[in-house]
Design a protein around this motif. Structure first.
Motif, short mmCIF file in Angstrom:
data_model
loop_
_atom_site.label_atom_id
_atom_site.label_comp_id
_atom_site.label_asym_id
_atom_site.label_seq_id
_atom_site.Cartn_x
_atom_site.Cartn_y
_atom_site.Cartn_z
N VAL A 181 7.85 9.62 -21.05
CA VAL A 181 9.21 9.60 -21.59
C VAL A 181 9.69 8.15 -21.70
N SER A 182 10.64 7.94 -22.57
CA SER A 182 11.15 6.60 -22.84
C SER A 182 12.48 6.37 -22.14
N LYS A 183 12.77 5.12 -21.82
CA LYS A 183 14.10 4.75 -21.38
C LYS A 183 15.08 5.13 -22.49
N PRO A 184 16.25 5.65 -22.20
CA PRO A 184 17.03 5.60 -20.94
C PRO A 184 16.69 6.68 -19.91
N ASN A 185 15.66 7.48 -20.14
CA ASN A 185 15.21 8.38 -19.08
C ASN A 185 14.78 7.53 -17.88
N PRO A 186 15.21 7.87 -16.67
CA PRO A 186 14.95 7.03 -15.51
C PRO A 186 13.57 7.24 -14.87
N LYS A 187 12.75 8.11 -15.44
CA LYS A 187 11.51 8.52 -14.76
C LYS A 187 10.61 7.35 -14.40
N ILE A 188 10.46 6.37 -15.28
CA ILE A 188 9.56 5.26 -15.00
C ILE A 188 10.00 4.47 -13.77
N PHE A 189 11.31 4.31 -13.59
CA PHE A 189 11.82 3.60 -12.42
C PHE A 189 11.70 4.44 -11.16
N LEU A 190 11.98 5.71 -11.27
CA LEU A 190 11.89 6.60 -10.11
C LEU A 190 10.46 6.72 -9.61
N GLU A 191 9.51 6.82 -10.53
CA GLU A 191 8.11 6.93 -10.12
C GLU A 191 7.61 5.62 -9.50
N THR A 192 8.09 4.50 -10.03
CA THR A 192 7.72 3.20 -9.46
C THR A 192 8.23 3.08 -8.03
N ALA A 193 9.48 3.43 -7.81
CA ALA A 193 10.05 3.37 -6.45
C ALA A 193 9.30 4.29 -5.50
N LYS A 194 8.96 5.48 -5.99
CA LYS A 194 8.26 6.46 -5.16
C LYS A 194 6.91 5.93 -4.69
N GLU A 195 6.22 5.21 -5.55
CA GLU A 195 4.90 4.67 -5.18
C GLU A 195 5.01 3.63 -4.08
N PHE A 196 6.15 2.98 -3.98
CA PHE A 196 6.37 1.99 -2.92
C PHE A 196 7.00 2.62 -1.67
N GLY A 197 7.44 3.88 -1.79
CA GLY A 197 8.13 4.52 -0.68
C GLY A 197 9.51 3.94 -0.45
N VAL A 198 10.14 3.44 -1.53
CA VAL A 198 11.47 2.83 -1.44
C VAL A 198 12.47 3.75 -2.13
N ASN B 91 12.15 -4.06 2.86
CA ASN B 91 12.07 -2.63 2.57
C ASN B 91 12.72 -2.33 1.22
N ARG B 92 12.90 -3.36 0.43
CA ARG B 92 13.50 -3.24 -0.89
C ARG B 92 12.48 -3.60 -1.96
N LEU B 93 12.85 -3.32 -3.18
CA LEU B 93 11.91 -3.50 -4.28
C LEU B 93 12.63 -4.08 -5.49
N VAL B 94 12.01 -5.04 -6.15
CA VAL B 94 12.52 -5.57 -7.41
C VAL B 94 11.59 -5.11 -8.53
N ILE B 95 12.18 -4.46 -9.53
CA ILE B 95 11.42 -3.94 -10.67
C ILE B 95 11.85 -4.69 -11.93
N PHE B 96 10.88 -5.27 -12.60
CA PHE B 96 11.15 -6.03 -13.82
C PHE B 96 10.71 -5.25 -15.06
N ASP B 97 11.56 -5.22 -16.06
CA ASP B 97 11.09 -4.90 -17.40
C ASP B 97 10.25 -6.10 -17.84
N MET B 98 9.45 -5.94 -18.90
CA MET B 98 8.65 -7.09 -19.35
C MET B 98 9.24 -7.79 -20.57
N ASP B 99 9.29 -7.08 -21.70
CA ASP B 99 9.72 -7.71 -22.95
C ASP B 99 11.19 -8.12 -22.87
#
Length: 220
Positions: free
Chosen positions: A142-159, A4-12
């Protein structure tokens, strides 16, 4: 349960050893205006969108061109470098992804790079299929350090954010993860100049420490 957890990777700089290409292309553009620059001058821009990067570079080096023109020049230079030099996986990535997949850990990519380039790199390097979701900052606006990209990713997984682990290398990416309320594992590549990663929960130079067991230990 761990799943029920999620690992999110940056790429570059985390999955793909590509930061040097960006920094070299930025250096080439700046030097085309007769300015002196070293690779290390551009390390602080890692983790930002192209608009934010070139806005900062334009200001720092007092460049006459518009941001859009600089972005175009940077893109052309970057494409040339990607075509003429090999792009490789970061050491330990394949073992890390394989171990997490075997542990049924969901994985996503959340990167400031364009969606097109993310897909090209992950497909070319044979790791695209490990990720259930690939998200670019251009999709969230929006760009990091804004957290939106991570929050939206988690939301899509329901985590919930507290059940997410983010793997980042840049100062801005680490701040974005912490601003999202997520655990952050920072990857410090020994081949690059050190940058401020002090806000991360942990720092490693070997991604293979990230196993299902590690995830269970840090997110209980």
């Amino acid at each position: 349960m761990i799943n029920n957890r999620l690992v999110i990777f940056d790429m570059d700089g985390v999955l793909v050893d590509s930061e040097k290409f960006y920094m070299k292309s930025e250096q080439r553009v700046v030097e085309s205006f007769g300015k002196k620059a070293s690779i290390s001058d551009f390390r602080k821009y890692c983790g930002m969108t192209q608009t934010n990067i070139w806005s900062g570079i334009k200001s720092d080096f007092d460049l006459p061109e518009s941001i859009d023109e600089l972005k175009a020049q940077g893109k052309k230079s970057l494409e040339y470098l990607f075509e003429t030099e090999p792009v490789k996986l970061i050491s330990g990535v394949l073992e890390t992804l394989t171990g997490l997949k075997e542990g049924n850990i969901p994985m996503a990519v959340a990167s400031s790079t364009s969606k097109k380039l993310i897909l090209e790199h992950l497909t070319h390097l044979g790791i695209k299929e490990y990720f259930s979701l690939i998200k670019s900052a251009e999709e969230v606006g929006v760009s990091k350090p804004n957290p939106k990209i991570f929050l939206e990713t988690a939301k899509e997984f329901g985590v919930t954010p507290g059940n997410c682990l983010v793997v980042e290398d840049s100062t801005n990416g680490i701040l974005a993860a912490k601003n999202a309320g997520m655990y952050c594992l920072a990857f410090s590549n020994p081949e690059y100049d050190r940058i401020d990663q002090s806000k991360a929960n942990n720092i490693t130079d070997d991604l293979r420490i990230l196993t299902p067991h590690y995830l269970g230990q840090v997110i209980s």
